[in-house]
Design an enzyme around this catalytic site. Structure first.
Site, PDB file in Angstrom:
ATOM      1  CG  ASP A   1      23.094  17.298  23.148  1.00 57.45           C
ATOM      2  OD1 ASP A   1      22.003  16.679  23.908  1.00 57.45           O
ATOM      3  OD2 ASP A   1      23.501  18.219  23.806  1.00 57.45           O
TER       4      ASP A   1
ATOM      5  CD  GLU B   1      21.735  17.331  29.760  1.00 61.42           C
ATOM      6  OE1 GLU B   1      22.677  16.904  29.459  1.00 61.42           O
ATOM      7  OE2 GLU B   1      21.752  17.656  31.239  1.00 61.42           O
ATOM      8  CD  GLU B   2      25.641  15.499  27.521  1.00 61.00           C
ATOM      9  OE1 GLU B   2      26.139  16.115  28.275  1.00 61.00           O
ATOM     10  OE2 GLU B   2      25.363  14.439  27.586  1.00 61.00           O
TER      11      GLU B   2
ATOM     12  CG  HIS C   1      29.614  12.600  30.050  1.00 60.78           C
ATOM     13  ND1 HIS C   1      29.465  13.737  30.583  1.00 60.78           N
ATOM     14  CD2 HIS C   1      28.239  12.198  29.388  1.00 60.78           C
ATOM     15  CE1 HIS C   1      28.548  14.384  30.103  1.00 60.78           C
ATOM     16  NE2 HIS C   1      27.592  13.322  29.699  1.00 60.78           N
TER      17      HIS C   1
END
Length: 434
Positions: free
Chosen positions: A98, A162-163, A407
């Protein structure tokens, strides 16, 4: 160069870029920001399976491939290349399928399609973490194609979600709970989800907090009849921060681990119900977080923050004010300003074991391939690896994207960095054979 390194060779650029192009093409559909955006990691997993399934046991190859989902569309993949000695194992984990969100209007290029500019590979997920998905897939593919005889079993675990680790039961936590990763405790586990090609040996804990401030709304032309919630909030947060930094100063071990910053407590959001420019607000909410190095206890910080707020409420008239008619108590009305603090889910940071075999082989491989080794720590948070550590796994962390674009808008990685990551992996495998 060891025998295994010779067999596994270099990262094949064409194969890597081809797979990366496909998975970056899915990045729009694996953005993780619930409830609006629920990633469908199966879309990425299918591309990985397209590469690895022809080398799997079901097709006569050596790779054992296990596709695991605990929710529709939310895929995890466990891929094993078996070794000859029972109980010897090493694993590459944390390559999540993800990504964080991206707004195409803010980018200089399409975030949801791979752009290639020489060494630069651009798109959402190239650094975090679809680039690592493609990288480790190529490692497992090469193992399946060349079939080197290894003592250790090599395992790759591609994970979901994970996000947004606040949503449980989807990814690595579910795999651990259901015992699917138990055997990985028998060897080093390399979590591939950081950046800049160096061992990341420490991460921070996080405590999200919110302070609601109550004063008294009144006309701004009569400020002596108001309790200004904005002023109270400003002074209260300042006092809380001063006390926090006194009680949780820089810890001596932070230097040993190379933390860029000590523990911090700061506001990041401010809101109030609204009103006219001529109204003194009667309430507001300040929110922020604590980033805590792993040498302090989260429970201790939670207790202290509550104590700070309780003490300020008891002695609110002693808090600094702003100007001759700024105050937080109206005696004639028997009214006092007040604070209330609340917390969302908190978690602790991680300090990797610097005496472990996993750490030493990672450092040696990094120095050999990159030319130097300089472990570092950050107060960014990876709560999932703390849980793995508490379950008894020897977790070490590394990554081969760029911290500068992690990010961020206009995210990209460098193929040359990923190629070095591949060589680090082959060096690790070779060292653990000796």
């Amino acid at each position: 160069m060891g025998r295994v390194e010779e067999i596994l060779g270099e990262l094949n650029r064409d194969a890597f870029v081809s797979l990366l192009q496909k998975v970056i093409g899915e990045s729009e559909h694996v953005q993780n920001n619930p409830p609006e955006l629920i990633p469908q990691e199966v879309r990425v997993a299918n591309h990985v399976l397209e590469v690895l399934r022809p080398l799997s046991t079901e097709c006569g190859g050596p790779l054992i491939v296990n596709h695991v989902s605990y929710s529709p569309g939310r895929s995890n993949l466990i891929v094993e290349y078996p070794g000859t000695e029972s109980g010897k194992i090493l694993s590459f984990v944390g390559m999540h399928m993800d990504v964080v969100t991206a707004n195409p209007a803010d980018w200089e290029f399409d975030p949801f399609a791979l752009s290639i500019d020489g060494d630069k590979l651009c798109g959402r997920g190239t650094t975090d973490c679809l680039g690592h998905v493609a990288l480790v897939t190529q490692l497992m593919k090469k193992l399946g194609e060349t079939k080197p005889e290894l003592k250790s079993t090599v395992v790759a675990v591609f994970i979901a979600s994970e996000e947004n680790s606040s949503i449980t039961g989807i990814g690595v936590d579910a795999l651990v709970k259901n015992g699917l990763l138990d055997k990985l405790k028998n060897g080093p586990l390399f979590w591939i989800d950081t950046a800049d090609k160096q061992p990341c040996i420490g991460t921070g804990g996080m405590i999200p907090w919110k302070v609601h401030v109550t004063g008294k709304l009144f006309h701004s032309g009569l400020p002596h009849k108001a309790i200004n919630a904005l002023e109270l909030g400003m002074e209260a947060i300042k006092e809380i921060q001063l006390r926090f930094y006194k009680d949780f100063p820089a810890h001596p071990k932070e230097k040993d681990y190379g933390f860029a910053t000590p523990s911090t407590m700061k506001p990041t959001q401010w809101s109030y119900p609204g009103g006219g420019i001529n109204q003194i607000p009667g309430e507001c909410t300040v929110a922020g977080d604590v980033r805590l190095t792993p040498f302090y206890n989260v429970a201790d910080v939670l207790k202290k923050l509550q104590e700070y707020v309780d003490d300020i409420n008891l002695n609110i008239e002693k808090l600094d004010s702003r100007g001759p008619v700024s105050h937080y108590v109206l005696p004639d009305e028997n009214m006092r300003g007040r604070l209330a603090i609340s917390f969302e889910e908190a978690f602790s940071g991680v300090a990797c074991n610097l005496e472990s075999r996993g750490f030493h082989v990672l450092c040696k491989a990094t120095e050999k391939v990159v030319g130097y080794v300089k472990p570092y720590s950050i107060t960014g948070s990876l709560p999932l690896i703390r849980e793995l550590q508490e379950e008894g796994f020897d977790v070490q962390t590394a990554g081969y994207g760029l911290m500068a674009t992690y990010h961020a808008k206009n995210e990209y990685c460098l193929f040359s960095d990923m190629a070095q990551g591949y060589k680090v992996f082959t060096s690790i495998i070779s060292q653990l054979e000796d």
